[in-house]
Design an enzyme around this catalytic site. Structure first.
Site, PDB file in Angstrom:
ATOM      1  N   HIS A 131       0.845  -1.205   0.000  1.00  0.00           N
ATOM      2  CA  HIS A 131       0.000   0.000   0.000  1.00  0.00           C
ATOM      3  C   HIS A 131       0.868   1.238   0.000  1.00  0.00           C
ATOM      4  O   HIS A 131       1.957   1.238   0.563  1.00  0.00           O
ATOM      5  CB  HIS A 131      -0.943   0.022   1.203  1.00  0.00           C
ATOM      6  CG  HIS A 131      -0.240  -0.155   2.511  1.00  0.00           C
ATOM      7  ND1 HIS A 131       0.172  -1.387   2.967  1.00  0.00           N
ATOM      8  CD2 HIS A 131       0.153   0.735   3.446  1.00  0.00           C
ATOM      9  CE1 HIS A 131       0.774  -1.254   4.139  1.00  0.00           C
ATOM     10  NE2 HIS A 131       0.784   0.041   4.448  1.00  0.00           N
TER      11      HIS A 131
ATOM     12  N   HIS B 287       0.825   5.201   1.171  1.00  0.00           N
ATOM     13  CA  HIS B 287       0.152   6.214   1.977  1.00  0.00           C
ATOM     14  C   HIS B 287       0.103   7.527   1.201  1.00  0.00           C
ATOM     15  O   HIS B 287       1.112   7.945   0.605  1.00  0.00           O
ATOM     16  CB  HIS B 287       0.928   6.492   3.269  1.00  0.00           C
ATOM     17  CG  HIS B 287       0.977   5.342   4.218  1.00  0.00           C
ATOM     18  ND1 HIS B 287       0.122   5.229   5.283  1.00  0.00           N
ATOM     19  CD2 HIS B 287       1.783   4.248   4.270  1.00  0.00           C
ATOM     20  CE1 HIS B 287       0.403   4.132   5.958  1.00  0.00           C
ATOM     21  NE2 HIS B 287       1.409   3.509   5.367  1.00  0.00           N
TER      22      HIS B 287
HETATM   23  P1  5GP Z   1       1.915   0.520   7.356  1.00  0.00           P
HETATM   24  O1  5GP Z   1       2.306   0.784   8.800  1.00  0.00           O
HETATM   25  O2  5GP Z   1       1.884  -0.962   7.073  1.00  0.00           O
HETATM   26  O3  5GP Z   1       2.729   1.291   6.366  1.00  0.00           O
HETATM   27  O4  5GP Z   1       0.452   1.091   7.214  1.00  0.00           O
HETATM   28  C1  5GP Z   1      -0.682   0.358   7.530  1.00  0.00           C
HETATM   29  C2  5GP Z   1      -1.817   1.343   7.658  1.00  0.00           C
HETATM   30  O5  5GP Z   1      -3.034   0.631   7.623  1.00  0.00           O
HETATM   31  C3  5GP Z   1      -1.795   2.135   8.978  1.00  0.00           C
HETATM   32  O6  5GP Z   1      -1.692   3.525   8.701  1.00  0.00           O
HETATM   33  C4  5GP Z   1      -3.121   1.758   9.633  1.00  0.00           C
HETATM   34  O7  5GP Z   1      -3.720   2.854  10.285  1.00  0.00           O
HETATM   35  C5  5GP Z   1      -3.940   1.270   8.467  1.00  0.00           C
HETATM   36  N1  5GP Z   1      -4.950   0.289   8.832  1.00  0.00           N
HETATM   37  C6  5GP Z   1      -4.786  -0.770   9.669  1.00  0.00           C
HETATM   38  N2  5GP Z   1      -5.930  -1.486   9.735  1.00  0.00           N
HETATM   39  C7  5GP Z   1      -6.823  -0.868   8.920  1.00  0.00           C
HETATM   40  C8  5GP Z   1      -8.188  -1.147   8.576  1.00  0.00           C
HETATM   41  O8  5GP Z   1      -8.810  -2.114   9.017  1.00  0.00           O
HETATM   42  N3  5GP Z   1      -8.769  -0.300   7.684  1.00  0.00           N
HETATM   43  C9  5GP Z   1      -8.107   0.777   7.173  1.00  0.00           C
HETATM   44  N4  5GP Z   1      -8.782   1.557   6.319  1.00  0.00           N
HETATM   45  N5  5GP Z   1      -6.837   1.077   7.476  1.00  0.00           N
HETATM   46  C10 5GP Z   1      -6.198   0.249   8.340  1.00  0.00           C
END
Ligand code: 5GP
Ligand code: ZN
Length: 136
Positions: A99, A101
């Protein structure tokens, strides 16, 4: 992969707030936004990290992230936009489905990105050689 949170969201098995969808990607609001409007652009094909996505998928993720970033700038939600992708636990990745951001940034929002260091004499050339030797 069946336990993957984002695969479940893509499959419609979990609720989400969707901003955009096409054949290759969806964009949703992050459930714990850094700032309101914080979006995630997610390729529909499961891969753990952006580094493993196909050229086409990676390009489409970036294309949609750019569109959302530009849209945010047209609103009062953003003075600037940070596009970022974590690859691997050490980088801060917590959901292991690729993903990007799209984070609305506001003047003076006080978010700290990362602290900078410096190279010793000759170190930059050595580091560059190590990286260049692995470039494919
Ligand atoms: P990472 O830390 O892997 O780069 O980002 C993961 C992102 O996914 C985090 O910003 C977190 O807030 C988001 N996230 C985690 N669980 C969910 C969810 O169930 N739904 C949505 N829309 N975002 C999520
Ligand atoms: Zn997945």
């Amino acid at each position: 992969m069946n336990d993957c949170l984002f695969c479940k969201i893509i499959a419609g098995e979990l609720p989400t707030t969707k901003l955009y969808e096409d054949d290759q990607v969806i964009a949703i609001l992050d459930i714990m936004p850094v700032n309101p409007g914080h979006a995630l652009v997610i390729p529909k094909t499961h891969s753990e990290r952006m580094l493993e996505t196909s050229e086409e998928e990676g390009a489409q993720v970036l294309s949609v992230a750019k569109r959302i970033g530009k849209a945010l700038l047209e609103t009062n939600l953003a003075d600037g936009v940070t596009l970022s992708v974590n690859n691997g636990e050490a980088s801060g990745q917590t959901v292991f489905h690729t993903h990007m951001h799209v984070i609305p940034r506001l003047n003076g929002d006080g978010l700290v990105s990362w602290k900078h260091g410096e190279y010793e004499d000759g170190e930059a050339d050595k580091i560059a050689t190590i990286v260049k030797n692995q470039l494919t």
